[in-house]
Every structure is written in structure tokens, then in C-alpha cells.
Design a protein around this motif. Structure first.
Motif, PDB file in Angstrom:
ATOM      1  N   PRO A  18       0.831  -1.213   0.000  1.00 37.94           N
ATOM      2  CA  PRO A  18       0.000   0.000   0.000  1.00 37.94           C
ATOM      3  C   PRO A  18       0.864   1.261   0.000  1.00 37.94           C
ATOM      4  O   PRO A  18       1.896   1.313   0.657  1.00 37.94           O
ATOM      5  N   ILE A  19       0.432   2.244  -0.766  1.00 34.71           N
ATOM      6  CA  ILE A  19       1.136   3.524  -0.815  1.00 34.71           C
ATOM      7  C   ILE A  19       0.190   4.572  -0.254  1.00 34.71           C
ATOM      8  O   ILE A  19      -0.870   4.833  -0.826  1.00 34.71           O
ATOM      9  N   GLU A  20       0.577   5.150   0.852  1.00 41.43           N
ATOM     10  CA  GLU A  20      -0.262   6.127   1.520  1.00 41.43           C
ATOM     11  C   GLU A  20       0.259   7.527   1.232  1.00 41.43           C
ATOM     12  O   GLU A  20       1.475   7.740   1.189  1.00 41.43           O
ATOM     13  N   PRO A  21      -0.629   8.489   1.050  1.00 43.74           N
ATOM     14  CA  PRO A  21      -0.167   9.854   0.780  1.00 43.74           C
ATOM     15  C   PRO A  21       0.524  10.450   2.007  1.00 43.74           C
ATOM     16  O   PRO A  21       0.198  10.121   3.150  1.00 43.74           O
ATOM     17  N   THR A  22       1.487  11.310   1.749  1.00 44.16           N
ATOM     18  CA  THR A  22       2.177  12.013   2.831  1.00 44.16           C
ATOM     19  C   THR A  22       1.857  13.501   2.710  1.00 44.16           C
ATOM     20  O   THR A  22       1.585  14.008   1.623  1.00 44.16           O
ATOM     21  N   THR A  23       1.912  14.173   3.830  1.00 44.88           N
ATOM     22  CA  THR A  23       1.647  15.610   3.852  1.00 44.88           C
ATOM     23  C   THR A  23       2.859  16.310   4.439  1.00 44.88           C
ATOM     24  O   THR A  23       3.395  15.881   5.460  1.00 44.88           O
ATOM     25  N   LYS A  24       3.273  17.368   3.782  1.00 46.71           N
ATOM     26  CA  LYS A  24       4.425  18.157   4.245  1.00 46.71           C
ATOM     27  C   LYS A  24       3.996  19.618   4.291  1.00 46.71           C
ATOM     28  O   LYS A  24       3.426  20.137   3.326  1.00 46.71           O
ATOM     29  N   THR A  25       4.234  20.254   5.407  1.00 43.79           N
ATOM     30  CA  THR A  25       3.914  21.671   5.551  1.00 43.79           C
ATOM     31  C   THR A  25       5.215  22.444   5.730  1.00 43.79           C
ATOM     32  O   THR A  25       6.089  22.040   6.500  1.00 43.79           O
ATOM     33  N   PHE A  26       5.357  23.529   4.989  1.00 40.00           N
ATOM     34  CA  PHE A  26       6.555  24.354   5.134  1.00 40.00           C
ATOM     35  C   PHE A  26       6.190  25.812   4.938  1.00 40.00           C
ATOM     36  O   PHE A  26       5.123  26.152   4.422  1.00 40.00           O
ATOM     37  N   ARG A  27       7.079  26.697   5.382  1.00 40.23           N
ATOM     38  CA  ARG A  27       6.839  28.144   5.318  1.00 40.23           C
ATOM     39  C   ARG A  27       7.787  28.777   4.309  1.00 40.23           C
ATOM     40  O   ARG A  27       8.948  28.408   4.219  1.00 40.23           O
ATOM     41  N   ILE A  28       7.250  29.731   3.601  1.00 40.83           N
ATOM     42  CA  ILE A  28       8.032  30.470   2.619  1.00 40.83           C
ATOM     43  C   ILE A  28       8.048  31.943   3.044  1.00 40.83           C
ATOM     44  O   ILE A  28       6.978  32.556   3.229  1.00 40.83           O
ATOM     45  N   LYS A  29       9.246  32.487   3.196  1.00 44.20           N
ATOM     46  CA  LYS A  29       9.382  33.915   3.514  1.00 44.20           C
ATOM     47  C   LYS A  29       9.615  34.646   2.198  1.00 44.20           C
ATOM     48  O   LYS A  29      10.464  34.253   1.405  1.00 44.20           O
ATOM     49  N   MET A  30       8.846  35.752   1.999  1.00 42.46           N
ATOM     50  CA  MET A  30       8.984  36.510   0.759  1.00 42.46           C
ATOM     51  C   MET A  30       8.619  37.968   1.001  1.00 42.46           C
ATOM     52  O   MET A  30       8.048  38.315   2.027  1.00 42.46           O
ATOM     53  N   ARG A  31       8.987  38.783   0.035  1.00 41.71           N
ATOM     54  CA  ARG A  31       8.616  40.201   0.100  1.00 41.71           C
ATOM     55  C   ARG A  31       7.452  40.422  -0.845  1.00 41.71           C
ATOM     56  O   ARG A  31       7.478  40.009  -1.995  1.00 41.71           O
ATOM     57  N   HIS A  32       6.423  41.082  -0.317  1.00 43.59           N
ATOM     58  CA  HIS A  32       5.242  41.372  -1.131  1.00 43.59           C
ATOM     59  C   HIS A  32       4.801  42.801  -0.819  1.00 43.59           C
ATOM     60  O   HIS A  32       4.512  43.123   0.335  1.00 43.59           O
ATOM     61  N   ASN A  33       4.777  43.663  -1.856  1.00 44.59           N
ATOM     62  CA  ASN A  33       4.413  45.084  -1.690  1.00 44.59           C
ATOM     63  C   ASN A  33       5.265  45.767  -0.614  1.00 44.59           C
ATOM     64  O   ASN A  33       4.775  46.527   0.220  1.00 44.59           O
ATOM     65  N   GLY A  34       6.561  45.433  -0.608  1.00 42.26           N
ATOM     66  CA  GLY A  34       7.482  46.061   0.328  1.00 42.26           C
ATOM     67  C   GLY A  34       7.443  45.509   1.736  1.00 42.26           C
ATOM     68  O   GLY A  34       8.126  46.009   2.615  1.00 42.26           O
ATOM     69  N   LYS A  35       6.641  44.499   1.975  1.00 42.14           N
ATOM     70  CA  LYS A  35       6.536  43.914   3.320  1.00 42.14           C
ATOM     71  C   LYS A  35       7.063  42.485   3.299  1.00 42.14           C
ATOM     72  O   LYS A  35       6.942  41.786   2.306  1.00 42.14           O
ATOM     73  N   ASN A  36       7.645  42.094   4.434  1.00 38.35           N
ATOM     74  CA  ASN A  36       8.039  40.691   4.596  1.00 38.35           C
ATOM     75  C   ASN A  36       6.794  39.888   4.945  1.00 38.35           C
ATOM     76  O   ASN A  36       6.085  40.212   5.897  1.00 38.35           O
TER      77      ASN A  36
END
Length: 142
Positions: A18-36
Motif C-alpha cells: 500500500p502507498i499512503e499519501p504524505t503531507t508536508k507543511t513548510f513556510r516560505i518567507k517573501m517580500r510582497h508590496n514592500g513587506k516581509n
């Protein structure tokens, strides 16, 4: 199934993994409209890698740039020294042949099947006869 990290499910054929789905959560830091800004991304996927497999018989005569070899004892049948030679000699060197899983070291200590040795001797004798015949033909044609 004992060699995988999966559990045995009832009413499922033993050869099915059996192949079960895995879930991975991660955060991305970016600049948007001059804000972090920090965005959270959650990815769900099936942990599969596309691959192509074939038997040692099919691999004979091929040299492959990289192979993954499984020389563990198969569930039915067995391995002999010819199977091992073909499997382990398909790539250009040791660094390009990783082994899939552990194997029984004793397989390398076994001797060839007697029937194979008899056949090898018969073929060697036929080869010698053929060489002598061609040499005879060559001398008589000059």
C-alpha cells in the motif's frame, strides 16, 4: 512485506504494497508590496518515484549508466552465480550500482549447478571442434 516499512493490511494480497499519501507543511518567507510576508504551504502527495525495471535475463549485453540492483532472495525460485554476475556487471563501475536491500552473503559461496557445468563443458568442446574445422578449411583453401 517484512522488508518494507508498511504494515500488513487484512484482505490485501501479500505482494501488494500500500502507498499512503504524505503531507508536508513548510513556510516560505517573501517580500510582497514592500513587506516581509510568511506564507504556509501544505503539500500532499503520493511518495512514488517513476522507475523502469527488468530482469537479469533482459539486461544481458547492456551497459547502463546507473542501475539499482536487488540481489535479495526472491520470494519464489532462487538466484545463482550467473544471475549475480549479470546483475552486478551491467554498469560501468561499483559507484554506479547501489544495492536495493540487504542480501544473503552465502549466495557468493555457492557453486554452480552441475547441469550448467556439464553444459558449459559441452559448449567448450563444440567450440574447439569448430575452431579446428575452420583451421582445416582455411589451410585447404590456400
Amino acid at each position: 512485506m517484512d522488508r518494507t516499512r508498511t504494515c500488513r493490511l487484512t484482505d490485501l494480497d501479500e505482494s501488494v504494497v500500500p502507498i499512503e499519501p504524505t503531507t508536508k507543511t513548510f513556510r516560505i518567507k517573501m517580500r510582497h508590496n514592500g513587506k516581509n510576508v510568511v506564507r504556509t504551504v501544505r503539500r500532499r502527495q503520493f511518495p512514488m518515484t517513476p522507475a523502469y525495471a527488468f530482469t537479469d535475463y533482459r539486461a544481458q549485453g547492456q551497459t547502463l549508466p546507473c542501475v539499482v540492483v536487488d540481489i535479495a532472495t526472491p520470494p519464489s525460485g532462487g538466484l545463482n552465480l550467473f544471475n549475480l554476475y549479470v546483475a552486478l556487471s551491467r554498469s560501468a563501475g561499483r559507484s554506479t550500482i547501489p544495492l536495493l536491500r540487504d542480501f544473503d552473503d552465502d549466495i557468493f559461496q555457492k557453486s554452480h549447478c552441475n547441469d550448467l557445468l556439464v553444459e558449459d563443458d559441452r559448449l567448450e568442446e563444440e567450440n574447439n571442434k569448430t575452431c579446428k574445422w575452420w583451421t582445416f578449411l582455411k589451410r585447404n583453401s590456400e
